[in-house]
Design a protein around this motif. Structure first.
Motif, PDB file in Angstrom:
ATOM      1  N   ARG A  89       0.622  -2.887 -14.819  1.00  0.00           N
ATOM      2  CA  ARG A  89       0.656  -4.098 -13.999  1.00  0.00           C
ATOM      3  C   ARG A  89      -0.569  -4.961 -14.279  1.00  0.00           C
ATOM      4  NH1 ARG A  89       3.835  -4.874  -9.424  1.00  0.00           N
ATOM      5  NH2 ARG A  89       2.096  -6.063  -8.538  1.00  0.00           N
ATOM      6  N   ALA A  90      -1.740  -4.334 -14.370  1.00  0.00           N
ATOM      7  CA  ALA A  90      -2.965  -5.093 -14.620  1.00  0.00           C
ATOM      8  C   ALA A  90      -2.895  -5.804 -15.975  1.00  0.00           C
ATOM      9  CB  ALA A  90      -4.173  -4.161 -14.566  1.00  0.00           C
ATOM     10  N   ARG A  91      -2.362  -5.110 -16.994  1.00  0.00           N
ATOM     11  CA  ARG A  91      -2.220  -5.735 -18.317  1.00  0.00           C
ATOM     12  C   ARG A  91      -1.262  -6.923 -18.268  1.00  0.00           C
ATOM     13  NH1 ARG A  91      -2.287  -0.430 -20.204  1.00  0.00           N
ATOM     14  NH2 ARG A  91      -0.015  -0.395 -20.371  1.00  0.00           N
ATOM     15  N   ALA A  92      -0.293  -6.862 -17.366  1.00  0.00           N
ATOM     16  CA  ALA A  92       0.678  -7.953 -17.234  1.00  0.00           C
ATOM     17  C   ALA A  92       0.162  -9.073 -16.328  1.00  0.00           C
ATOM     18  CB  ALA A  92       1.999  -7.407 -16.685  1.00  0.00           C
ATOM     19  N   GLY A  93      -1.072  -8.937 -15.835  1.00  0.00           N
ATOM     20  CA  GLY A  93      -1.648  -9.963 -14.969  1.00  0.00           C
ATOM     21  C   GLY A  93      -1.176  -9.887 -13.533  1.00  0.00           C
ATOM     22  N   LEU A  94      -0.617  -8.737 -13.135  1.00  0.00           N
ATOM     23  CA  LEU A  94      -0.139  -8.553 -11.764  1.00  0.00           C
ATOM     24  C   LEU A  94      -1.188  -7.812 -10.942  1.00  0.00           C
ATOM     25  CD1 LEU A  94       3.476  -7.359 -12.666  1.00  0.00           C
ATOM     26  CD2 LEU A  94       2.839  -9.607 -11.736  1.00  0.00           C
ATOM     27  N   PRO A  95      -1.240  -8.038  -9.626  1.00  0.00           N
ATOM     28  CA  PRO A  95      -2.169  -7.285  -8.787  1.00  0.00           C
ATOM     29  C   PRO A  95      -1.924  -5.786  -8.943  1.00  0.00           C
ATOM     30  CG  PRO A  95      -1.063  -9.011  -7.520  1.00  0.00           C
ATOM     31  CD  PRO A  95      -0.383  -8.940  -8.849  1.00  0.00           C
ATOM     32  N   ALA A  96      -2.991  -5.028  -9.099  1.00  0.00           N
ATOM     33  CA  ALA A  96      -2.824  -3.596  -9.321  1.00  0.00           C
ATOM     34  C   ALA A  96      -4.103  -2.853  -8.995  1.00  0.00           C
ATOM     35  CB  ALA A  96      -2.445  -3.330 -10.774  1.00  0.00           C
ATOM     36  N   LEU A  97      -3.956  -1.763  -8.290  1.00  0.00           N
ATOM     37  CA  LEU A  97      -5.085  -0.876  -8.024  1.00  0.00           C
ATOM     38  C   LEU A  97      -4.550   0.529  -7.779  1.00  0.00           C
ATOM     39  CD1 LEU A  97      -8.076  -0.279  -7.364  1.00  0.00           C
ATOM     40  CD2 LEU A  97      -7.575  -0.915  -5.002  1.00  0.00           C
ATOM     41  N   ALA A  98      -4.989   1.487  -8.565  1.00  0.00           N
ATOM     42  CA  ALA A  98      -4.684   2.890  -8.315  1.00  0.00           C
ATOM     43  C   ALA A  98      -5.953   3.538  -7.783  1.00  0.00           C
ATOM     44  CB  ALA A  98      -4.224   3.587  -9.592  1.00  0.00           C
ATOM     45  N   VAL A  99      -5.878   4.099  -6.606  1.00  0.00           N
ATOM     46  CA  VAL A  99      -7.028   4.746  -5.978  1.00  0.00           C
ATOM     47  C   VAL A  99      -6.857   6.253  -6.180  1.00  0.00           C
ATOM     48  CG1 VAL A  99      -8.372   5.025  -3.872  1.00  0.00           C
ATOM     49  CG2 VAL A  99      -7.106   2.903  -4.274  1.00  0.00           C
ATOM     50  N   TRP A 137       0.886  -1.177   0.000  1.00  0.00           N
ATOM     51  CA  TRP A 137       0.000   0.000   0.000  1.00  0.00           C
ATOM     52  C   TRP A 137       0.914   1.215   0.000  1.00  0.00           C
ATOM     53  CZ3 TRP A 137      -5.504   0.006   0.571  1.00  0.00           C
ATOM     54  CH2 TRP A 137      -6.068  -1.278   0.653  1.00  0.00           C
ATOM     55  N   HIS A 138       0.955   1.919  -1.097  1.00  0.00           N
ATOM     56  CA  HIS A 138       1.851   3.065  -1.250  1.00  0.00           C
ATOM     57  C   HIS A 138       1.023   4.342  -1.110  1.00  0.00           C
ATOM     58  CE1 HIS A 138       4.225   6.065  -3.539  1.00  0.00           C
ATOM     59  NE2 HIS A 138       5.255   5.439  -3.001  1.00  0.00           N
ATOM     60  N   LEU A 139       1.273   5.090  -0.013  1.00  0.00           N
ATOM     61  CA  LEU A 139       0.444   6.250   0.319  1.00  0.00           C
ATOM     62  C   LEU A 139       1.226   7.556   0.313  1.00  0.00           C
ATOM     63  CD1 LEU A 139      -0.977   3.681   1.575  1.00  0.00           C
ATOM     64  CD2 LEU A 139      -1.930   5.202   3.268  1.00  0.00           C
ATOM     65  N   ALA A 140       2.370   7.582  -0.340  1.00  0.00           N
ATOM     66  CA  ALA A 140       3.237   8.760  -0.274  1.00  0.00           C
ATOM     67  C   ALA A 140       2.685   9.912  -1.101  1.00  0.00           C
ATOM     68  CB  ALA A 140       4.625   8.399  -0.766  1.00  0.00           C
ATOM     69  N   GLY A 141       2.991  11.123  -0.665  1.00  0.00           N
ATOM     70  CA  GLY A 141       2.602  12.286  -1.445  1.00  0.00           C
ATOM     71  C   GLY A 141       3.215  13.558  -0.898  1.00  0.00           C
ATOM     72  N   ARG A 152      -1.491  -8.044  -3.188  1.00  0.00           N
ATOM     73  CA  ARG A 152      -2.144  -6.776  -3.540  1.00  0.00           C
ATOM     74  C   ARG A 152      -1.073  -5.730  -3.769  1.00  0.00           C
ATOM     75  NH1 ARG A 152      -5.140  -8.283   0.952  1.00  0.00           N
ATOM     76  NH2 ARG A 152      -7.249  -8.966   0.522  1.00  0.00           N
ATOM     77  N   PHE A 153      -1.364  -4.812  -4.684  1.00  0.00           N
ATOM     78  CA  PHE A 153      -0.445  -3.709  -4.962  1.00  0.00           C
ATOM     79  C   PHE A 153      -1.320  -2.479  -5.154  1.00  0.00           C
ATOM     80  CE2 PHE A 153       2.460  -1.029  -7.306  1.00  0.00           C
ATOM     81  CZ  PHE A 153       3.710  -1.355  -6.807  1.00  0.00           C
ATOM     82  N   VAL A 154      -1.414  -1.661  -4.108  1.00  0.00           N
ATOM     83  CA  VAL A 154      -2.351  -0.542  -4.100  1.00  0.00           C
ATOM     84  C   VAL A 154      -1.577   0.770  -4.050  1.00  0.00           C
ATOM     85  CG1 VAL A 154      -4.320   0.513  -2.908  1.00  0.00           C
ATOM     86  CG2 VAL A 154      -4.018  -1.981  -2.864  1.00  0.00           C
ATOM     87  N   LEU A 155      -1.876   1.657  -4.986  1.00  0.00           N
ATOM     88  CA  LEU A 155      -1.251   2.975  -5.039  1.00  0.00           C
ATOM     89  C   LEU A 155      -2.299   4.031  -4.741  1.00  0.00           C
ATOM     90  CD1 LEU A 155       0.668   2.448  -8.402  1.00  0.00           C
ATOM     91  CD2 LEU A 155       1.637   2.274  -6.104  1.00  0.00           C
ATOM     92  N   PHE A 156      -2.013   4.903  -3.778  1.00  0.00           N
ATOM     93  CA  PHE A 156      -2.916   6.015  -3.502  1.00  0.00           C
ATOM     94  C   PHE A 156      -2.541   7.160  -4.438  1.00  0.00           C
ATOM     95  CE2 PHE A 156      -4.984   5.503   0.933  1.00  0.00           C
ATOM     96  CZ  PHE A 156      -5.409   4.233   0.579  1.00  0.00           C
ATOM     97  N   SER A 157      -3.357   7.327  -5.457  1.00  0.00           N
ATOM     98  CA  SER A 157      -3.171   8.349  -6.464  1.00  0.00           C
ATOM     99  C   SER A 157      -4.128   9.507  -6.158  1.00  0.00           C
ATOM    100  CB  SER A 157      -3.427   7.723  -7.842  1.00  0.00           C
ATOM    101  OG  SER A 157      -3.285   8.651  -8.866  1.00  0.00           O
ATOM    102  N   SER A 158      -4.337  10.364  -7.124  1.00  0.00           N
ATOM    103  CA  SER A 158      -5.193  11.532  -6.923  1.00  0.00           C
ATOM    104  C   SER A 158      -6.017  11.785  -8.166  1.00  0.00           C
ATOM    105  CB  SER A 158      -4.338  12.769  -6.628  1.00  0.00           C
ATOM    106  OG  SER A 158      -5.104  13.954  -6.759  1.00  0.00           O
TER     107      SER A 158
END
Length: 197
Positions: free
Chosen positions: A128-138, A51-55, A95-101
């Protein structure tokens, strides 16, 4: 570190085991070591999640920006998420979750470098999603009374409203968090989700 310890103590009351680690994920070796330590702590088939929450916000229109200001904003988001991605290829995650904006999708003349950093994260999740890897940009909308935009003052809310959006109130945040929980379910993989009003 003080806030992390406080949050860890709060989460421990739910029965969770919390380990606080200090690392700079904009450094690849730190990102690798962090995921390796996380994998070593897994018990009973528990998922390993990023979970990457940096900003960092350093608002300014394009003519006023310097390369140093660009680097200050891009380093935690772009280098951090890219290094975690690279590390996850060596230490697979569930899971690979990125906190985007939302500004990564809509752009902003006052936040050009911040918008670019978040657009990169959205693109990384899509790749990542196209490569079949867990991916979510929020791609979070702008929070009222909290979050990074709070420091801009009351005038910023009027600016947000003029775009056709409303700031997400804290008392409505439970709906946003519920949307996040649904999107982050292990059996779902999205390139992006947009909790905004």
């Amino acid at each position: 570190a003080e806030l992390a310890a406080e949050l860890a103590a709060l989460a421990t009351r739910t029965g969770a085991t919390i380990v606080v680690e200090q690392a700079d994920v904009s450094v690849l070796s730190d990102a690798r070591a962090l995921l390796e330590r996380g994998a070593g702590l897994k018990k009973n088939g528990a998922p390993l999640s990023v979970w990457h929450l940096a900003g960092v916000v350093d608002d300014g229109v394009a003519p006023a920006l310097t390369w140093e200001r660009f680097a200050n904003v891009l380093k935690p988001k772009v280098e951090g998420s890219l290094n975690l991605h690279a590390a996850s290829l060596e230490t697979p995650v569930d899971r690979f979750v990125l906190f985007s904006s939302i500004y990564g999708l809509l752009g902003s003349r006052e936040l050009t470098h911040y918008s670019a950093a978040n657009a990169f994260q959205d693109g990384l999740a899509a790749a990542r999603a196209r490569a079949g890897l867990p991916a979510l940009a929020v791609s979070w909308g702008t929070w009222a009374d909290a979050g990074m935009a709070h420091r801009f003052g009351a005038g910023f809310e009027a600016h947000v409203n003029s775009t056709g959006m409303r700031m997400v109130p804290l008392d409505g945040g439970f709906r946003a968090l519920a949307a996040l929980a649904r999107a982050a379910r292990r059996d779902l993989c999205h390139a992006a989700v947009l909790p905004a009003d």
